[in-house]
Design an enzyme around this catalytic site. Structure first.
Site, short mmCIF file in Angstrom:
data_model
loop_
_atom_site.label_atom_id
_atom_site.label_comp_id
_atom_site.label_asym_id
_atom_site.label_seq_id
_atom_site.Cartn_x
_atom_site.Cartn_y
_atom_site.Cartn_z
N GLU A 4 24.60 26.29 32.70
CA GLU A 4 23.30 26.06 32.06
C GLU A 4 22.21 25.83 33.11
O GLU A 4 22.39 25.09 34.06
CB GLU A 4 23.40 24.84 31.13
CG GLU A 4 22.12 24.57 30.35
CD GLU A 4 22.22 23.33 29.48
OE1 GLU A 4 21.40 23.20 28.54
OE2 GLU A 4 23.10 22.48 29.73
N LYS A 20 18.79 27.63 22.51
CA LYS A 20 19.61 26.45 22.22
C LYS A 20 19.11 25.74 20.97
O LYS A 20 17.93 25.42 20.84
CB LYS A 20 19.56 25.50 23.43
CG LYS A 20 20.48 24.30 23.35
CD LYS A 20 20.44 23.55 24.67
CE LYS A 20 21.35 22.34 24.69
NZ LYS A 20 21.35 21.68 26.02
N CYS A 41 25.60 24.38 25.88
CA CYS A 41 25.88 22.97 26.15
C CYS A 41 26.03 22.10 24.90
O CYS A 41 27.06 22.14 24.26
CB CYS A 41 24.84 22.41 27.11
SG CYS A 41 25.39 20.86 27.91
#
Length: 291
Positions: free
Chosen positions: A40, A113, A150
């Site tokens: 990331e 995300k 993540c």
């Protein structure tokens, strides 16, 4: 499919980070990788330890310089590359965005995300607007990639929706590590929980999982904490959750791991979880808390 993973220790020198990634991408190509996944926000330090408006200067448009850089590498190496970038969508509007680069250097797709944390040393809500592209797999020459990022990895709903939409592989670029005041036992409990929940996504959906984390200590620029020691441990799991490879905690690592997408078909025949889902009884999942 041969999948390359790159676990790297980053510095404040963005150019150096990118050049070291490029060298590892070329090395993995020579080892036969068809797909490469990086950690990331791989171009820079993990800047979310503090809230600083000047940090928005790191953000860039997509397409932009980074997609040009990794697009050129994709063409050179004939590989699909999964990147993780700080996207500047407009002034004051930024995302944590994974961009998948096709072998010919074009952008196959992007994922913004969806789950954004806001914890001490992980002040991501200050920087990132939650994604608005949904949970849509990205079609590439090596398969349909369910790319998440993540904090998304803790949510079985995200993995399930990717699977229901035809993902053949779940991919998680990641930046997660230890808080220095936690005991060694607590640190290991956290690391193992992180590994276990994602192996659970593999089992529940009958799909391989590829997770690539940072490694090394990154100091807190404010000096208020002892920084984050990223725990590495990048891994590839098969569709029954079996660990095919796991990186060390404290070292850089670049590896090629072979994964059989055909095996997912067989595992789903043995364990037909999708067949037996009670979709007529799941309305409660749309509520925050159902008591």
């Amino acid at each position: 499919m041969k999948i390359g993973i790159i676990q790297q220790r980053n510095t404040a020198d963005v150019h150096n980070n990118m050049e070291r990634l490029a060298a590892k991408i070329r090395m993995l190509a020579h080892q036969g990788a068809q797909l490469v996944v990086m950690q990331e926000l791989h171009n820079s330090l993990y800047f979310c330890q503090t809230e600083n408006v000047d940090t928005f200067n790191l953000a860039e448009p997509i397409p932009g310089d980074s997609t040009d850089f990794y697009g050129s590498l994709a063409r050179e190496t004939n590989m699909v590359i999964v990147t993780s970038l700080f996207e500047r969508r407009a002034a004051g509007l930024y995302h944590n965005t994974a961009v998948v680069i096709e072998r010919d250097g074009t952008i196959a797709g992007r994922y913004r995300k969806m789950h954004i944390p806001d914890d001490p040393a992980y002040y991501e809500k200050f920087y990132f607007t939650p994604g608005d592209l949904g949970f849509q797999p990205i079609s590439t020459s090596v398969g349909r990639l369910g790319v998440l990022v993540c904090w998304d990895q803790w949510y079985p709903e995200a993995a399930r929706l990717m699977a229901l939409r035809g993902a053949e592989l779940l991919i998680y670029p990641t930046a997660i590590g230890y808080e220095s005041s936690d005991t060694p036992d607590e640190q290991q409990r956290q690391r193992e929980a992180w590994t276990t929940v994602q192996r659970g996504h593999a089992v529940a959906n009958g799909l391989p999982v590829v997770t690539v984390n940072r490694t090394g200590l990154e100091p807190d620029p404010s000096g208020q904490t002892n920084g984050i020691r990223f725990w590495g441990s990048s891994f590839v799991a098969g569709p029954q959750g079996e660990l095919l490879y796991r990186s060390p905690e404290n070292e850089e690592d670049a590896q090629v791991v072979e994964v059989s997408l055909e095996r997912s078909e067989q595992v789903r025949r043995w364990w037909p979880f999708l067949r037996d889902r009670r979709i007529d009884q799941y309305d409660g999942i749309l509520k925050r808390f159902d008591v």
